[in-house]
Design a protein around this motif. Structure first.
Motif, PDB file in Angstrom:
ATOM      1  N   ARG A   7       0.843  -1.206   0.000  1.00 48.66           N
ATOM      2  CA  ARG A   7       0.000   0.000   0.000  1.00 48.66           C
ATOM      3  C   ARG A   7       0.876   1.254   0.000  1.00 48.66           C
ATOM      4  NH1 ARG A   7       0.251  -2.178   4.962  1.00 48.66           N
ATOM      5  NH2 ARG A   7       0.791  -0.848   6.722  1.00 48.66           N
ATOM      6  N   PHE A   8       0.207   2.361  -0.282  1.00 47.50           N
ATOM      7  CA  PHE A   8       0.838   3.671  -0.172  1.00 47.50           C
ATOM      8  C   PHE A   8       0.230   4.391   1.020  1.00 47.50           C
ATOM      9  CE2 PHE A   8       1.279   2.893  -4.795  1.00 47.50           C
ATOM     10  CZ  PHE A   8       2.643   3.001  -4.890  1.00 47.50           C
ATOM     11  N   GLU A   9       1.059   5.076   1.759  1.00 47.62           N
ATOM     12  CA  GLU A   9       0.612   5.916   2.870  1.00 47.62           C
ATOM     13  C   GLU A   9       1.209   7.291   2.654  1.00 47.62           C
ATOM     14  OE1 GLU A   9       1.772   3.902   6.481  1.00 47.62           O
ATOM     15  OE2 GLU A   9       0.193   2.396   6.244  1.00 47.62           O
ATOM     16  N   GLY A  10       0.486   8.133   1.942  1.00 48.56           N
ATOM     17  CA  GLY A  10       0.996   9.453   1.602  1.00 48.56           C
ATOM     18  C   GLY A  10       2.176   9.331   0.661  1.00 48.56           C
ATOM     19  N   ASP A  11       3.327   9.859   1.067  1.00 49.72           N
ATOM     20  CA  ASP A  11       4.522   9.798   0.223  1.00 49.72           C
ATOM     21  C   ASP A  11       5.412   8.601   0.557  1.00 49.72           C
ATOM     22  OD1 ASP A  11       5.336  10.744   2.675  1.00 49.72           O
ATOM     23  OD2 ASP A  11       6.736  12.217   1.868  1.00 49.72           O
ATOM     24  N   LYS A  12       4.878   7.649   1.313  1.00 49.04           N
ATOM     25  CA  LYS A  12       5.609   6.429   1.688  1.00 49.04           C
ATOM     26  C   LYS A  12       4.965   5.211   1.034  1.00 49.04           C
ATOM     27  CE  LYS A  12       8.141   8.586   4.792  1.00 49.04           C
ATOM     28  NZ  LYS A  12       9.496   8.913   4.552  1.00 49.04           N
ATOM     29  N   ALA A  13       5.779   4.193   0.787  1.00 50.42           N
ATOM     30  CA  ALA A  13       5.300   2.925   0.241  1.00 50.42           C
ATOM     31  C   ALA A  13       5.608   1.832   1.259  1.00 50.42           C
ATOM     32  CB  ALA A  13       5.993   2.616  -1.076  1.00 50.42           C
ATOM     33  N   VAL A  14       4.643   0.939   1.483  1.00 49.26           N
ATOM     34  CA  VAL A  14       4.816  -0.161   2.423  1.00 49.26           C
ATOM     35  C   VAL A  14       5.013  -1.438   1.611  1.00 49.26           C
ATOM     36  CG1 VAL A  14       3.799  -1.466   4.321  1.00 49.26           C
ATOM     37  CG2 VAL A  14       3.369   0.998   4.119  1.00 49.26           C
ATOM     38  N   ILE A  15       6.162  -2.073   1.828  1.00 55.64           N
ATOM     39  CA  ILE A  15       6.500  -3.316   1.127  1.00 55.64           C
ATOM     40  C   ILE A  15       6.569  -4.436   2.155  1.00 55.64           C
ATOM     41  CG2 ILE A  15       8.268  -4.514  -0.227  1.00 55.64           C
ATOM     42  CD1 ILE A  15       9.084  -1.748  -1.323  1.00 55.64           C
ATOM     43  N   LEU A  16       5.870  -5.531   1.863  1.00 53.87           N
ATOM     44  CA  LEU A  16       5.900  -6.697   2.734  1.00 53.87           C
ATOM     45  C   LEU A  16       6.970  -7.648   2.225  1.00 53.87           C
ATOM     46  CD1 LEU A  16       2.059  -7.330   3.089  1.00 53.87           C
ATOM     47  CD2 LEU A  16       3.540  -5.917   4.532  1.00 53.87           C
ATOM     48  N   LEU A  20      10.853 -12.861   5.485  1.00 54.29           N
ATOM     49  CA  LEU A  20      11.124 -12.421   6.854  1.00 54.29           C
ATOM     50  C   LEU A  20       9.869 -12.051   7.626  1.00 54.29           C
ATOM     51  CD1 LEU A  20      14.187 -10.120   6.114  1.00 54.29           C
ATOM     52  CD2 LEU A  20      14.202 -12.520   6.796  1.00 54.29           C
ATOM     53  N   GLU A  21       8.721 -12.088   6.935  1.00 59.71           N
ATOM     54  CA  GLU A  21       7.460 -11.643   7.532  1.00 59.71           C
ATOM     55  C   GLU A  21       7.653 -10.264   8.164  1.00 59.71           C
ATOM     56  OE1 GLU A  21       5.824 -14.651  10.067  1.00 59.71           O
ATOM     57  OE2 GLU A  21       5.763 -16.123   8.452  1.00 59.71           O
ATOM     58  N   LYS A  22       8.208  -9.367   7.358  1.00 69.13           N
ATOM     59  CA  LYS A  22       8.557  -8.028   7.819  1.00 69.13           C
ATOM     60  C   LYS A  22       7.970  -6.995   6.871  1.00 69.13           C
ATOM     61  CE  LYS A  22      12.505  -5.382   9.314  1.00 69.13           C
ATOM     62  NZ  LYS A  22      13.873  -5.411   9.753  1.00 69.13           N
ATOM     63  N   GLU A  23       7.694  -5.835   7.406  1.00 74.33           N
ATOM     64  CA  GLU A  23       7.157  -4.716   6.643  1.00 74.33           C
ATOM     65  C   GLU A  23       8.231  -3.645   6.590  1.00 74.33           C
ATOM     66  OE1 GLU A  23       3.994  -1.882   8.398  1.00 74.33           O
ATOM     67  OE2 GLU A  23       2.862  -3.502   7.457  1.00 74.33           O
ATOM     68  N   ILE A  24       8.535  -3.163   5.385  1.00 79.34           N
ATOM     69  CA  ILE A  24       9.488  -2.060   5.278  1.00 79.34           C
ATOM     70  C   ILE A  24       8.784  -0.871   4.640  1.00 79.34           C
ATOM     71  CG2 ILE A  24      11.539  -3.507   5.207  1.00 79.34           C
ATOM     72  CD1 ILE A  24      11.630  -3.097   2.181  1.00 79.34           C
ATOM     73  N   ILE A  25       9.221   0.308   5.021  1.00 83.68           N
ATOM     74  CA  ILE A  25       8.635   1.540   4.496  1.00 83.68           C
ATOM     75  C   ILE A  25       9.731   2.303   3.775  1.00 83.68           C
ATOM     76  CG2 ILE A  25       7.488   3.701   5.103  1.00 83.68           C
ATOM     77  CD1 ILE A  25       6.328   2.202   7.552  1.00 83.68           C
ATOM     78  N   VAL A  26       9.444   2.652   2.531  1.00 83.99           N
ATOM     79  CA  VAL A  26      10.408   3.399   1.718  1.00 83.99           C
ATOM     80  C   VAL A  26       9.722   4.634   1.145  1.00 83.99           C
ATOM     81  CG1 VAL A  26      11.739   1.344   1.103  1.00 83.99           C
ATOM     82  CG2 VAL A  26       9.893   2.080  -0.376  1.00 83.99           C
ATOM     83  N   PRO A  27      10.490   5.671   0.865  1.00 86.27           N
ATOM     84  CA  PRO A  27       9.900   6.831   0.195  1.00 86.27           C
ATOM     85  C   PRO A  27       9.336   6.416  -1.171  1.00 86.27           C
ATOM     86  CG  PRO A  27      12.048   7.383   1.082  1.00 86.27           C
ATOM     87  CD  PRO A  27      11.898   5.891   1.201  1.00 86.27           C
TER      88      PRO A  27
END
Length: 86
Positions: A7-16, A20-27
């Motif tokens: 998903r996108f959260e404003g100017d951030k992108a959430v990658i699953l 690793l069953e981990k969530e990373i957030i990138v610009p």
């Protein structure tokens, strides 16, 4: 390692990150042009940081096809509402 754009959260992108069953957030601006939600990536991990190596187009396409087939199957089973219209 694989990741999916969730998903996108404003100017951030959430990658699953599946492995690793981990969530990373990138610009959002660091993503390749034209990516959409449910796009798969090949990722490299360097310490605690992740780098997008490439878009995994074959996995993105195959997952989209599976999703489309499942939706079609569900729609074909629909028999209508059990409630009467007035």
């Amino acid at each position: 390692m694989k990741g999916i754009l969730d998903r996108f959260e404003g100017d951030k992108a959430v990658i699953l990150v599946e492995d690793l069953e981990k969530e990373i957030i990138v610009p959002r601006k660091e993503l390749p042009d034209g990516v959409e939600v449910n796009t798969y990536f090949t990722l490299d991990k360097d310490g605690d940081t992740f780098q997008i190596v490439a878009i995994d187009q074959s996995k993105t396409d195959s997952q989209a096809q599976k999703s489309s087939e499942l939706m079609e199957k569900l729609r074909s089973k629909k028999k209508g509402s059990k409630f009467k219209k007035q």
